[in-house]
Design an enzyme around this catalytic site. Structure first.
Site, PDB file in Angstrom:
ATOM      1  N   ASP A 193       0.880  -1.160   0.000  1.00 55.91           N
ATOM      2  CA  ASP A 193       0.000   0.000   0.000  1.00 55.91           C
ATOM      3  C   ASP A 193       0.932   1.228   0.000  1.00 55.91           C
ATOM      4  O   ASP A 193       2.109   1.107   0.337  1.00 55.91           O
ATOM      5  CB  ASP A 193      -0.861  -0.044   1.264  1.00 55.91           C
ATOM      6  CG  ASP A 193      -1.539   1.269   1.550  1.00 55.91           C
ATOM      7  OD1 ASP A 193      -2.181   1.803   0.635  1.00 55.91           O
ATOM      8  OD2 ASP A 193      -1.426   1.768   2.691  1.00 55.91           O
TER       9      ASP A 193
ATOM     10  N   ASP B  54      -0.120   5.141   0.877  1.00 48.50           N
ATOM     11  CA  ASP B  54      -0.371   6.124   1.940  1.00 48.50           C
ATOM     12  C   ASP B  54      -0.450   5.463   3.313  1.00 48.50           C
ATOM     13  O   ASP B  54      -1.251   4.557   3.528  1.00 48.50           O
ATOM     14  CB  ASP B  54      -1.668   6.889   1.655  1.00 48.50           C
ATOM     15  CG  ASP B  54      -1.552   7.741   0.402  1.00 48.50           C
ATOM     16  OD1 ASP B  54      -0.609   8.552   0.354  1.00 48.50           O
ATOM     17  OD2 ASP B  54      -2.368   7.590  -0.508  1.00 48.50           O
TER      18      ASP B  54
HETATM   19  C1  XBP Z   1      -5.184   6.252   0.932  1.00 50.31           C
HETATM   20  C2  XBP Z   1      -6.371   6.973   0.482  1.00 50.31           C
HETATM   21  C3  XBP Z   1      -6.253   8.122  -0.438  1.00 50.31           C
HETATM   22  C4  XBP Z   1      -5.533   9.324   0.129  1.00 50.31           C
HETATM   23  C5  XBP Z   1      -5.784  10.535  -0.721  1.00 50.31           C
HETATM   24  O1  XBP Z   1      -4.735   5.426  -0.114  1.00 50.31           O
HETATM   25  O2  XBP Z   1      -7.476   6.608   0.819  1.00 50.31           O
HETATM   26  O3  XBP Z   1      -7.545   8.488  -0.799  1.00 50.31           O
HETATM   27  O4  XBP Z   1      -6.026   9.610   1.415  1.00 50.31           O
HETATM   28  O5  XBP Z   1      -5.440  10.332  -2.042  1.00 50.31           O
HETATM   29  P1  XBP Z   1      -3.780   4.099   0.134  1.00 50.31           P
HETATM   30  P2  XBP Z   1      -6.422  10.775  -3.237  1.00 50.31           P
HETATM   31  O6  XBP Z   1      -3.610   3.902   1.613  1.00 50.31           O
HETATM   32  O7  XBP Z   1      -4.541   2.986  -0.520  1.00 50.31           O
HETATM   33  O8  XBP Z   1      -2.476   4.377  -0.578  1.00 50.31           O
HETATM   34  O9  XBP Z   1      -6.963  12.126  -2.865  1.00 50.31           O
HETATM   35  O10 XBP Z   1      -5.560  10.800  -4.474  1.00 50.31           O
HETATM   36  O11 XBP Z   1      -7.501   9.722  -3.307  1.00 50.31           O
HETATM   37 MG    MG Z   2      -2.879   3.136   3.467  1.00 49.64          MG
END
Ligand code: XBP
Ligand code: MG
Length: 233
Positions: free
Chosen positions: A8, A10
């Site tokens: 993953d 973020d």
């Molecule tokens: C985390 C998310 C994302 C980010 C914001 O993604 O839910 O929506 O918070 O990014 P992951 P965007 O943990 O799957 O990497 O505004 O581009 O959606």
């Molecule tokens: Mg995440």
């Protein structure tokens, strides 16, 4: 045997959510909206994966008569937010979480395939690998499945199924790395064993079903399966 690691982005590779929150709030202000997401608000809002989806979920909680954006406006605002987020990453001092760089290097040396399965969109992935590795995303992660490529974001398993299809591997030969409950459920739904390293915004969540739940990916925390595969020399 373990053949690929799927990460993953973020919260797992780096603590990016504060920058996402900042980018959202700055963009709301730029658009003349009196919306401002506090840390407490954002902890709840993060349960909706995807920025556009998160804005829609937030709007659903506003009182009747409050200003609301149309679907097209959400798309346009989110585009501005992505630009802002990219600039914040490029000019900030974002660091990878402990152990991430080392694990990825060791995995590459051991011949494991490396993939990403993220809800965020591809430009944000590029910004992160550029800032943290000084490389294009595909040069660090040969397989990338990002949020803009699927109809249903996490907790739906679609994104992990896409990564598995591109890897050409069955889930039992892979290991997923997540920080959140929705990510865990997405990966589990695709049949993957999951290592959860809770992040700033997910450390109070329950992560039932994870193969391992560890504070971070520094080497002393590696699950035995990884130690066996990466330290066999
Ligand atoms: C985390 C998310 C994302 C980010 C914001 O993604 O839910 O929506 O918070 O990014 P992951 P965007 O943990 O799957 O990497 O505004 O581009 O959606
Ligand atoms: Mg995440």
């Amino acid at each position: 045997t373990l053949q690929a690691l799927i990460f993953d982005v973020d919260g797992t590779l780096a603590e990016t959510e504060e920058l996402h929150r900042q980018a959202f709030n700055e963009t709301f202000a730029e658009w003349g909206l009196d919306w401002s997401w506090s840390r407490d608000d954002y902890r709840v809002l993060l349960k909706t994966g995807g920025g556009k989806e998160r804005i829609a979920a937030f709007q659903a909680t506003l009182p009747e008569g409050a200003r609301r954006l149309s679907g097209d406006e959400i798309k346009a605002l989110h585009k501005d937010k992505t630009t802002r987020y990219g600039a914040l990453i490029a000019h900030g001092h974002l660091e990878l979480r402990p152990g991430v760089a080392d694990l990825i290097e060791k995995a590459r040396e051991a011949g494991l395939k490396l993939a990403l399965a993220t809800t965020t969109s591809r430009p944000n992935v590029e910004a992160l690998t550029r800032a943290c590795w000084g490389k294009a995303a595909a040069d660090v992660f040969p397989v990338i499945a990002s949020g803009d490529e699927v109809a249903h974001k996490k907790p739906d398993p679609e994104i992990y199924n896409l990564a598995l299809k591109r890897l050409g591997l069955p889930p039992k030969d892979c290991m997923a790395f997540e920080d959140s409950r929705i990510g865990l459920h997405s990966a589990m739904g695709a049949g993957l064993p999951v290592v959860v390293t809770p992040s700033l915004y997910t450390d109070e969540e329950e992560h039932m079903g994870a193969a391992h739940r560890i504070p971070d990916l520094s080497r002393q925390n590696w699950p035995l399966m990884l130690v066996a595969r990466l330290c066999s020399d």
